[in-house]
Design a protein around this motif. Structure first.
Motif, PDB file in Angstrom:
ATOM      1  N   ALA A   1      43.524  37.149  47.880  1.00 56.80           N
ATOM      2  CA  ALA A   1      42.997  38.123  47.257  1.00 56.80           C
ATOM      3  C   ALA A   1      43.905  39.282  47.486  1.00 56.80           C
ATOM      4  CB  ALA A   1      41.654  38.648  47.558  1.00 56.80           C
ATOM      5  N   GLU A   2      44.322  39.624  48.574  1.00 58.22           N
ATOM      6  CA  GLU A   2      45.405  40.880  48.922  1.00 58.22           C
ATOM      7  C   GLU A   2      46.740  40.682  48.117  1.00 58.22           C
ATOM      8  OE1 GLU A   2      45.642  41.637  52.973  1.00 58.22           O
ATOM      9  OE2 GLU A   2      43.681  41.673  53.518  1.00 58.22           O
TER      10      GLU A   2
ATOM     11  N   SER B   1      46.215  40.666  44.355  1.00 57.31           N
ATOM     12  CA  SER B   1      46.141  42.229  44.077  1.00 57.31           C
ATOM     13  C   SER B   1      47.475  42.955  43.930  1.00 57.31           C
ATOM     14  CB  SER B   1      44.866  42.964  44.635  1.00 57.31           C
ATOM     15  OG  SER B   1      45.224  43.002  46.003  1.00 57.31           O
ATOM     16  N   SER B   2      48.210  42.531  45.222  1.00 55.36           N
ATOM     17  CA  SER B   2      49.476  43.237  45.160  1.00 55.36           C
ATOM     18  C   SER B   2      50.438  42.880  44.105  1.00 55.36           C
ATOM     19  CB  SER B   2      50.208  42.974  46.387  1.00 55.36           C
ATOM     20  OG  SER B   2      51.446  43.401  46.856  1.00 55.36           O
TER      21      SER B   2
ATOM     22  N   GLN C   1      45.862  38.064  36.973  1.00 51.71           N
ATOM     23  CA  GLN C   1      44.417  38.268  36.919  1.00 51.71           C
ATOM     24  C   GLN C   1      43.584  36.894  36.813  1.00 51.71           C
ATOM     25  OE1 GLN C   1      44.272  40.753  33.283  1.00 51.71           O
ATOM     26  NE2 GLN C   1      45.291  42.520  34.359  1.00 51.71           N
TER      27      GLN C   1
ATOM     28  N   PHE D   1      43.263  35.759  40.096  1.00 52.37           N
ATOM     29  CA  PHE D   1      42.630  36.637  40.947  1.00 52.37           C
ATOM     30  C   PHE D   1      41.040  36.291  40.837  1.00 52.37           C
ATOM     31  CE2 PHE D   1      40.392  40.391  42.008  1.00 52.37           C
ATOM     32  CZ  PHE D   1      40.895  40.843  43.303  1.00 52.37           C
TER      33      PHE D   1
ATOM     34  N   SER E   1      38.355  34.940  43.412  1.00 56.46           N
ATOM     35  CA  SER E   1      37.242  35.745  43.629  1.00 56.46           C
ATOM     36  C   SER E   1      35.958  34.627  43.465  1.00 56.46           C
ATOM     37  CB  SER E   1      36.857  36.594  42.803  1.00 56.46           C
ATOM     38  OG  SER E   1      37.980  37.765  42.907  1.00 56.46           O
TER      39      SER E   1
END
Length: 132
Positions: free
Chosen positions: A23-24, A27-28, A101, A104, A108
């Motif tokens: 996730a990190e 998101s980066s 997206q 991600f 999630s």
């Protein structure tokens, strides 16, 4: 009789940590989608899980006792550059915002699923301790 969390929780504890790391990274990628020269990265989940399984130690931190988890599974060795699906736009950036997206959101959902598995494991242990 002592409870062995390693056996009780299984691989789910490592899965959760790897999903958090992914996730990190994702998101980066999203945050740098307009940064010239930025190369999209991703976590090789399969190799990270294989590494966690082979070590069966987990996450590397300062250990004051040998009963603490080892966080080696979350090292940066499993973070790799992603092969772009689209040609370079001229600025050297390989991030596809829609792909990032979608990845991600998928990650999630899988993170939430791992939390659910862990919750059910803890619930089962709680019932065993209480004798329910």
């Amino acid at each position: 009789m002592a409870i062995n969390f390693e056996n009780g929780l299984g691989i789910h504890q490592y899965s959760l940590g790897i999903r958090a790391q992914r996730a990190e990274v994702l998101s980066s990628n999203i945050a740098n989608s307009n940064t010239p020269g930025y190369k999209a990265r991703d976590v090789d989940f399969a190799s990270a899980m294989n590494s966690a399984r082979s070590h069966q130690q987990g996450l590397q931190m300062s250990q004051t006792t040998d009963k603490h988890f080892d966080l080696k599974a979350l090292s940066q060795e499993h973070v790799q550059f992603r092969v772009p699906n689209q040609p370079d736009t001229g600025d050297g950036n390989t991030v596809d915002s829609q792909q990032e997206q979608a990845a991600f959101m998928q990650n999630s959902l899988e993170y939430q699923m791992s939390l659910g598995f862990l919750e059910s494991k803890f619930s089962g242990m709680r019932k065993a301790i209480r004798g329910d």
